[in-house]
Design an enzyme around this catalytic site. Structure first.
Site, PDB file in Angstrom:
ATOM      1  N   ASP A  44       1.018  -1.051  -0.166  1.00  0.00           N
ATOM      2  CA  ASP A  44      -0.007   0.050   0.100  1.00  0.00           C
ATOM      3  C   ASP A  44       0.696   1.003   0.048  1.00  0.00           C
ATOM      4  O   ASP A  44       1.564   1.499   0.975  1.00  0.00           O
ATOM      5  CB  ASP A  44      -0.778  -0.221   1.255  1.00  0.00           C
ATOM      6  N   HIS A  75      -0.129  -1.040  -4.690  1.00  0.00           N
ATOM      7  CA  HIS A  75      -1.745  -0.367  -4.594  1.00  0.00           C
ATOM      8  C   HIS A  75      -1.466   1.009  -4.557  1.00  0.00           C
ATOM      9  O   HIS A  75      -0.892   1.362  -3.395  1.00  0.00           O
ATOM     10  CB  HIS A  75      -2.460  -0.856  -3.377  1.00  0.00           C
ATOM     11  N   ASP A 185     -10.159  -5.657  -1.416  1.00  0.00           N
ATOM     12  CA  ASP A 185      -8.883  -4.860  -0.440  1.00  0.00           C
ATOM     13  C   ASP A 185      -9.712  -4.361   0.511  1.00  0.00           C
ATOM     14  O   ASP A 185     -10.426  -3.179   0.466  1.00  0.00           O
ATOM     15  CB  ASP A 185      -8.298  -3.823  -1.209  1.00  0.00           C
ATOM     16  N   GLY A 186      -9.634  -4.788   1.829  1.00  0.00           N
ATOM     17  CA  GLY A 186     -10.075  -4.007   3.069  1.00  0.00           C
ATOM     18  C   GLY A 186     -10.950  -4.854   3.831  1.00  0.00           C
ATOM     19  O   GLY A 186     -12.210  -5.522   3.405  1.00  0.00           O
ATOM     20  N   GLY A 207      -5.070  -8.862   5.516  1.00  0.00           N
ATOM     21  CA  GLY A 207      -4.273  -7.784   6.563  1.00  0.00           C
ATOM     22  C   GLY A 207      -4.774  -8.177   7.886  1.00  0.00           C
ATOM     23  O   GLY A 207      -4.723  -9.391   8.129  1.00  0.00           O
TER      24      GLY A 207
HETATM   25  C1  DX5 Z   1      -6.559  -0.018   3.360  1.00  0.00           C
HETATM   26  C2  DX5 Z   1      -5.599  -0.813   2.879  1.00  0.00           C
HETATM   27  C3  DX5 Z   1      -5.793  -2.604   3.116  1.00  0.00           C
HETATM   28  C4  DX5 Z   1      -5.535  -2.901   4.536  1.00  0.00           C
HETATM   29  C5  DX5 Z   1      -5.998  -4.451   4.864  1.00  0.00           C
HETATM   30  O1  DX5 Z   1      -6.539   1.188   2.683  1.00  0.00           O
HETATM   31  O2  DX5 Z   1      -5.337  -0.942   1.478  1.00  0.00           O
HETATM   32  O3  DX5 Z   1      -4.916  -3.094   2.170  1.00  0.00           O
HETATM   33  O4  DX5 Z   1      -4.021  -2.927   4.787  1.00  0.00           O
HETATM   34  O5  DX5 Z   1      -5.907  -4.470   5.994  1.00  0.00           O
HETATM   35  P1  DX5 Z   1      -7.569  -4.888   6.837  1.00  0.00           P
HETATM   36  O6  DX5 Z   1      -7.404  -6.226   6.712  1.00  0.00           O
HETATM   37  O7  DX5 Z   1      -7.221  -4.426   8.375  1.00  0.00           O
HETATM   38  O8  DX5 Z   1      -8.479  -4.069   6.274  1.00  0.00           O
HETATM   39 ZN    ZN Z   2      -4.600  -1.664  -0.416  1.00  0.00          ZN
END
Ligand code: DX5
Ligand code: ZN
Length: 229
Positions: A44, A75, A185-186, A207
């Site tokens: 990220d 990303h 994602d998320g 994540g």
């Molecule tokens: C949010 C990020 C996600 C995050 C994922 O902007 O792009 O990739 O790191 O982590 P969790 O699982 O905590 O949403």
């Molecule tokens: Zn991301």
């Protein structure tokens, strides 16, 4: 010839979100990713403008390159990505997601990713309609759908994004792109991953909601079982 669904079941991929890694155990965690045959490492990149946070950057990408050969899934949550893509050391096989909302020159930015030898994806925030895909599908190898508002780990799923995944997969199939990657994602928890998979996703950013919650190796294996179910 395997049916599309069978093909898709084979293609489910886990993309660990490196902003959730323990920086003091990163080398050990990279070894685990290699042992567990992780397909992509999600990086990220945030500029504090497009999203209200800063995370990983060009030096981090350069260092990761020295530590593992796992392809990166970068990303870009940055304004004017077309001016900054060349800052990154990209390799063939990398994925690079560009947000449709981050530039008035989206098609140019996607072309630049391709010209630098990586595979472009177009990323959409939860509220952005799928019509933003209309004139760039021929320029990308995939779509990244944000299932939280980007910027922080640990957020909760925006519920209506589950239906958006279904609509997006239906749109891609209908336009003749059944093989197009659909990344989510998320808040990809084990429970949400099952729903997202059923809705048509095939790349899962993992994540703090899943693999980093407890033992990393066990977390990856639990996610594999959900995605293979
Ligand atoms: C949010 C990020 C996600 C995050 C994922 O902007 O792009 O990739 O790191 O982590 P969790 O699982 O905590 O949403
Ligand atoms: Zn991301």
């Amino acid at each position: 010839m395997l049916a599309d669904e069978e093909m898709r079941k084979m293609q489910k991929k886990i993309c660990p979100s490196l902003m959730c890694c323990d920086i003091f155990r990163l080398r050990e965690q990279l070894r685990i990713f290699e042992e567990e045959k992780i397909e992509y490492l999600h990086v990220d990149v945030m500029d504090g403008e497009f999203v209200p946070n800063y995370t990983l950057g060009t030096d981090f990408v350069r260092q990761i390159r020295r530590a593992t050969d796992i392809p990166l899934d970068i990303h870009l949550m940055i304004r004017e990505p077309e001016r900054k893509i060349s800052f990154f050391e990209l390799r063939e096989g990398d994925l690079v997601s560009v947000h449709a909302e981050s530039t008035v020159h989206l098609q140019r930015a996607l072309q630049q990713v391709r010209n630098q030898g990586a595979r472009p994806l177009v990323a959409l925030n939860p509220a952005t309609p799928l019509s933003a895909l209309d004139y760039v599908l021929e320029d990308v190898d995939g779509v990244l759908l944000m299932t939280v508002n980007p910027g922080y780990a640990g957020q909760k799923l925006v519920p209506q994004t589950l239906g958006k995944i279904t609509d997006c997969r239906r749109l891609l199939d209908g336009r003749g792109y059944p093989e197009m990657m659909l990344e989510v994602d998320g808040n990809v928890s084990l429970e949400n991953a099952l729903l997202m998979k059923q809705a048509g996703a095939d790349l899962f950013v993992a994540g703090s909601s899943s693999i980093f919650k407890n033992d990393l190796k066990e977390g990856i294996r639990a996610m594999r079982r959900v995605l293979a179910s």
